[in-house]
Design a protein around this motif. Structure first.
Motif: not given
Ligand code: AHG
Ligand code: MN
Ligand code: MN
Length: 346
Positions: A8-20, A24-29
């Protein structure tokens, strides 16, 4: 049969964030807040034929164009979602003459501003043809307090993320954070965008050209020469190319991104800067196309290097497969050369 794991998009965003590691998670949010509003717009687009959402509000937007009800609805959904997000301190929208600055405590100190075309392709709303949303996310220039104009007037290469949603036969979201382009299809049964088009790359040699040729008399000769070139019979280069023009930039762009092609909205004698807006139409699409291996130019310079002077600034645009963009630029440069030889100023 083994079922493939759906991402899902949410899972993908979380995975992508782990690469950085410092993210801080602000962009993901913030991305999730945009996606939430897009789902609400999608719901309304889908039932547009059933409820009294069609037709015009009777008012015009800042460009003197008729505003449809759905444009206003979409604008409000995105603005509301971003205002309460806490990650965004202001929005520049096609539907608002000035940027909107959010003044609640969390928003005031948020890191990002968003430029958005809430509803693109509005002339196609009442005929059930694909429409879309385009967004661009920038890190603000000022550190804190209410956002100011210069937070929005940044060149496209400074974008931290950009994307679009196509409300079409299926609803798709395509976005980039500068690490490739990925597409997600909305599964209406679960209300989730699911990864359907990982790591999109545009073919280098396209076969489609998209332009509103009815304005031929207003275009520069070089643009018309390129269009004529597209129509010439030539086996070796797979010509003639196909002409496809929906009239919703998002939909035209999306098709060309997947299949290979070029979308053009050039300067016209009546509109020296073309029609499309730099901050919330051209820059986000340019970011996506470059991340997918294509190019975007105004004919004069790379779209993402234009330094914006105004919120609703327009620019001519040629965007798509590398070889096709090179070709049209070749014609444009040739015309300039001939012009300078003949002493004609441009
Ligand atoms: P919007 O609905 O946001 O005003 O954008 C419409 C734009 C774009 O989507 C499309 O490519 C272009 O206008 C079509 O313009 P023409 O009708 O002049 O071809
Ligand atoms: Mn638009
Ligand atoms: Mn619009």
């Amino acid at each position: 049969m083994i079922n493939k794991k759906v991402v899902t998009l949410n899972e993908f965003i979380i995975e992508e964030q782990k690469g950085f590691p410092y993210a801080t998670g602000e962009l993901s949010s913030l991305l999730r807040d945009i996606v939430f509003a897009a789902k609400l717009v999608n719901r309304e687009v889908n039932k547009a034929g059933l409820v009294d959402i069609l037709g015009t509000t009777g008012s015009s937007n800042v460009h003197g164009e008729e505003v449809k009800k759905l444009d206003v609805f979409a604008h409000e959904q995105f603005v509301n979602s971003l205002r309460t997000s806490g990650e965004c301190c202001g929005v520049a929208s096609e539907e608002s003459p000035d940027f909107l600055s959010f003044d609640n405590e969390r928003a005031k100190n948020a890191k990002y501003v968003v430029c958005i075309d809430p509803l693109d392709g509005s002339s196609n709303i009442d005929v059930n043809v694909s429409i879309g949303t385009i967004f661009s996310i920038l890190e603000r220039k000022t550190i804190s307090g209410p956002c100011v104009l210069e937070d929005f007037l940044q060149a496209g290469f400074r974008q931290v993320a950009a994307g679009y949603v196509v409300y079409g036969a299926a609803t798709l979201l395509v976005y980039t954070t500068g690490d490739g382009v990925n597409g997600f299809t909305l599964d209406p049964s679960i209300g989730e965008f699911c990864l359907s088009h990982p790591d999109i790359k545009i073919p280098e040699k396209g076969k489609i050209y998209s332009i509103n040729e009815s304005y031929r008399a207003r275009f520069a000769d070089s643009v018309n020469q390129f269009v004529d070139y597209c129509k010439v019979e030539d086996k070796a280069s797979n010509r003639p190319y196909s002409c496809r023009y929906i009239g919703s930039m998002v939909a035209d762009f999306h098709r060309n991104l997947l299949k290979g092609g070029i979308f053009m909205y050039p300067a016209m004698s009546t509109h020296p800067n073309g029609k499309l807006r730099l901050l919330y139409e051209c820059n986000p699409m340019a970011f996506i196309i470059e991340q997918a291996g294509g190019l975007a130019t105004s004919g004069e310079q790379r779209i993402m290097e234009i330094s914006p002077q105004e919120l609703h600034q327009r620019t001519p645009i040629f965007i798509g497969s590398k070889e096709m963009v090179y070709k049209v630029v070749e014609y444009i440069n040739q015309e300039k050369l001939v012009g300078s030889v003949n002493g004609v100023s441009h």
